[in-house]
Design a protein around this motif. Structure first.
Motif, PDB file in Angstrom:
ATOM      1  N   ASN A 198       1.017  -1.460  -0.046  1.00  0.00           N
ATOM      2  CA  ASN A 198      -0.050   0.095  -0.507  1.00  0.00           C
ATOM      3  C   ASN A 198       0.806   1.857  -0.067  1.00  0.00           C
ATOM      4  OD1 ASN A 198      -2.759  -0.237  -0.009  1.00  0.00           O
ATOM      5  ND2 ASN A 198      -3.459  -1.009   1.854  1.00  0.00           N
TER       6      ASN A 198
ATOM      7  N   CYS B  45      -6.389  13.148   6.040  1.00  0.00           N
ATOM      8  CA  CYS B  45      -5.258  11.696   6.337  1.00  0.00           C
ATOM      9  C   CYS B  45      -5.470  10.832   6.590  1.00  0.00           C
ATOM     10  CB  CYS B  45      -4.992  12.670   7.767  1.00  0.00           C
ATOM     11  SG  CYS B  45      -2.912  12.039   8.513  1.00  0.00           S
ATOM     12  N   GLY B  46      -6.434  10.291   7.081  1.00  0.00           N
ATOM     13  CA  GLY B  46      -6.258   8.833   6.554  1.00  0.00           C
ATOM     14  C   GLY B  46      -7.792   8.065   7.387  1.00  0.00           C
ATOM     15  N   MET B  47      -8.446   7.033   7.609  1.00  0.00           N
ATOM     16  CA  MET B  47      -9.582   6.860   7.587  1.00  0.00           C
ATOM     17  C   MET B  47      -9.635   5.439   8.579  1.00  0.00           C
ATOM     18  SD  MET B  47     -12.021   8.100   4.342  1.00  0.00           S
ATOM     19  CE  MET B  47     -12.010   9.654   3.742  1.00  0.00           C
TER      20      MET B  47
ATOM     21  N   ILE C 141     -12.436   2.909   8.807  1.00  0.00           N
ATOM     22  CA  ILE C 141     -12.943   1.605   7.297  1.00  0.00           C
ATOM     23  C   ILE C 141     -10.890   1.265   7.530  1.00  0.00           C
ATOM     24  CG2 ILE C 141     -13.770   3.720   6.041  1.00  0.00           C
ATOM     25  CD1 ILE C 141     -10.957   2.844   4.195  1.00  0.00           C
ATOM     26  N   TYR C 142     -10.391   1.165   7.701  1.00  0.00           N
ATOM     27  CA  TYR C 142      -9.352   0.067   7.581  1.00  0.00           C
ATOM     28  C   TYR C 142      -9.313  -1.234   8.172  1.00  0.00           C
ATOM     29  CZ  TYR C 142      -6.352   4.143   7.405  1.00  0.00           C
ATOM     30  OH  TYR C 142      -5.703   5.505   6.355  1.00  0.00           O
TER      31      TYR C 142
ATOM     32  N   GLY D 130      -7.110  15.214  -0.290  1.00  0.00           N
ATOM     33  CA  GLY D 130      -5.788  14.057   0.679  1.00  0.00           C
ATOM     34  C   GLY D 130      -4.939  14.535   0.384  1.00  0.00           C
ATOM     35  N   PHE D 131      -3.618  14.261   1.241  1.00  0.00           N
ATOM     36  CA  PHE D 131      -2.372  14.589   1.441  1.00  0.00           C
ATOM     37  C   PHE D 131      -1.601  13.172   1.910  1.00  0.00           C
ATOM     38  CE2 PHE D 131      -1.198  15.731   5.220  1.00  0.00           C
ATOM     39  CZ  PHE D 131      -2.382  15.903   6.165  1.00  0.00           C
ATOM     40  N   LEU D 132      -0.457  12.838   1.169  1.00  0.00           N
ATOM     41  CA  LEU D 132       0.419  12.428   2.275  1.00  0.00           C
ATOM     42  C   LEU D 132       1.743  12.569   2.315  1.00  0.00           C
ATOM     43  CD1 LEU D 132       0.102   8.753  -0.402  1.00  0.00           C
ATOM     44  CD2 LEU D 132      -0.923   9.511   2.235  1.00  0.00           C
TER      45      LEU D 132
ATOM     46  N   ARG E 287       4.621  12.455   2.086  1.00  0.00           N
ATOM     47  CA  ARG E 287       5.788  12.257   0.829  1.00  0.00           C
ATOM     48  C   ARG E 287       5.844  13.748  -0.711  1.00  0.00           C
ATOM     49  NH1 ARG E 287       3.101   7.272  -3.379  1.00  0.00           N
ATOM     50  NH2 ARG E 287       3.061   5.866  -0.636  1.00  0.00           N
TER      51      ARG E 287
END
Lengths: 364, 364
Positions: free
Chosen positions: B61, B248-250, B253-254, B278-280, B282
């Protein structure tokens, strides 16, 4: 004092369900000379738009309700026949909001004199009007479409969508459109889309995948959303890194009594670092000048073609035209010519490269 | 050639469900002197993070799977004891990825020498590390928090969320946080949030409304989303015009086997002209220098406090610490001191204003 006979549509009651003929009345009046600061306008072509349903019903969403027992309002293009204000001389082609009538007395300050009066009047309601500027702002400011982008547009035969398809192509993008009939799909292809599909032909997810394969695309850089629902979920599924989703409206939910679940894959916005942004034109009025210059030029050289459905029947047919538009029978911008001879306007529209995709006979 | 005894965690098999002790092995080794271009590091404190679950299981992922039968990787802070590369002299405090072990041989090029070595080692994994920089980028570049904004943060006692709360307060925002226990809610208030609630106490929609009333807010300008699901829908419901939602994340749902329906009110993004993005991290590595300077200063003056859960037991306890972190027992950043005397690090953490919210005894 010179007077002209005119007819105008007056709102008599607020429908709760589907509007009907008993909610309105076509009233004969006599329009006098303009008072100082006013002009008298002979209206040429009027717009019927979905938001009017809310103004008739008294819902407060985007705009004020129409008052009862007064003539309704609509964007309309006309020619000034008498002027009592030097800022808007007789002979000017103008846009104003006092539609639903043949002749209007309009405060000069509420008339926009149309600089580009060589264009077809209907184009001032479509690609040069609110739908066209919505498409422009969505493409340029929200989605920021660039050469090489893969762009998906829903409701691509609509007034906004048909302009988005053409702007995206002009920007050098690969364009996929979806629409609701074989005829509309053919139109979307005619406007330059690289692929198009009828969303009734299967799941949007599958149809989009096939369309992407056809144009050699593995993902979407932009989705211009006019419908929400299944289209939005299908698009998010295949977005590329840094994709932009411009939310313009969600037709799929307007007629739904209960809230519909949203896309189940928003986590993709994180993984793909994607942006989804809603917008309304009112925040972008500073774009008007640049937009109008560019769009007028595109229309003149045939790079953008206005797409209209003309509802016939003149002012008498305007109410049925409105109902027909609500029923989704229009392709592109739904307009109602108000002059005695609509063929005269058709000629102008065709000369300027526009597409009159269909005529609807709207008679009471 | 000088050698030191060390222990390290080696991955033996890839779990499909919950990882267990049989998937890994703690191996005794001897670490020699560094070859040219390498340094030897005595590791002080290591990070355990959710994404490691994916690297252990072999899911692709965010990051590469850990190879089988090799020591695993983890961000770790240590002190260079022997250097064979002049760019990283002995005595340097460094960050590197060769955690899950007491002593590491690290290519000098893969060591980051920590300029701010007056800070507590654990802070370099929390507010100065990936969670802190994620918070910074989300606040500064995605949500663009400004003075006067009303900001809602989910998972506000987490490593990212706890930093968001503090940055937002420093920016002059009114901050509402949600968390998963009364203790965490108290911590969020201690960090400066104007209101906070335990999302187990009712529907998020209702709890958020009460919290907003408490701080005199009628809408949200920013929602910093760490969880998705019900929180996201509740936040969208009350966004102000031009609101920004940083995804940033959810977490919600993981752990879900089937896709969950998304928010049923995305049309609000149009009406409110709101942006959801959304963002990462990197994509934002160019922000590192500015971020580190600012955050180090904030930590020094006590304007930001690191929030850590320390899992005890040294390297032997690291695997249980990882499992405990996965089970959600940690508040703030989950860290594992690897030195013989964790109390020594605690003192440093406390001296620098940090909060050790809880200790977990992790013994095999």
């Amino acid at each position: 004092m010179s007077t002209v006979p005119s007819r105008q549509w007056v709102l008599r009651s607020r429908p709760s369900g589907r509007p009907s003929a008993s909610d309105v009345e076509l009233v004969d009046i006599v329009v006098g000379s303009p008072e100082p600061g006013f002009v008298r306008v002979e209206n040429l072509v009027m717009s019927v738009e979905p938001y009017m349903r809310g103004r008739i019903g008294g819902e407060v969403n985007y705009a004020e309700p129409y008052p009862l027992d007064e003539p309704m309002l609509a964007p309309v293009i006309g020619r000034v026949t008498d002027s009592a204000d030097e800022s808007v001389p007789a002979g000017s082609l103008v846009k104003h909001e006092y539609g639903w009538r043949e002749h209007s007395l309009v405060p000069a300050g509420e008339c926009t004199v149309l600089a580009h009066d060589d264009l077809a009047p209907a184009d001032h309601l479509g690609p040069m009007g609110i739908p066209g500027m919505t498409a422009w702002v969505g493409c340029e400011r929200i989605a920021r479409i660039e050469a090489g982008d893969v762009v998906f547009v829903s409701s691509a035969a609509g007034a906004v969508g048909s302009t988005v398809v053409q702007i995206a192509k002009l920007r050098g993008a690969t364009v996929i459109g979806s629409a609701g009939s074989a005829e509309k799909v053919a139109l979307v292809r005619e406007l330059g889309a690289d692929a198009a599909f009828d969303y009734h032909d299967g799941s949007v997810k599958d149809l989009l995948r096939v369309a992407m394969a056809k144009v050699g695309a593995t993902g979407l850089d932009v989705y211009f959303d006019n419908v929400g629902g299944e289209h939005l979920e299908a698009a998010i599924r295949v977005i590329n890194d840094h994709a932009r989703i411009a939310l313009c409206g969600m037709i799929s939910i307007y007629n739904s009594a209960t809230p519909q679940p949203g896309p189940n894959n928003l986590i993709k916005l994180v993984w793909r670092r994607a942006r989804m942004e809603g917008f309304l034109l009112r925040d972008h009025l500073d774009a008007r000048e640049e937009f109008e210059e560019r769009m007028a030029e595109w229309l003149r050289i045939g790079a953008v073609r206005g797409v209209h459905t003309e509802f016939r029947g003149g002012v008498e047919g305007a109410w049925d035209a409105f109902l027909g538009m609500l029923d989704g029978t229009a392709t592109g911008k739904a307009v109602v010519p108000l002059t005695a001879d609509p063929a005269d306007q058709d000629r102008k529209t065709r000369e300027s490269g526009g597409i009159i995709s269909s005529y609807k006979e709207a008679t009471r």
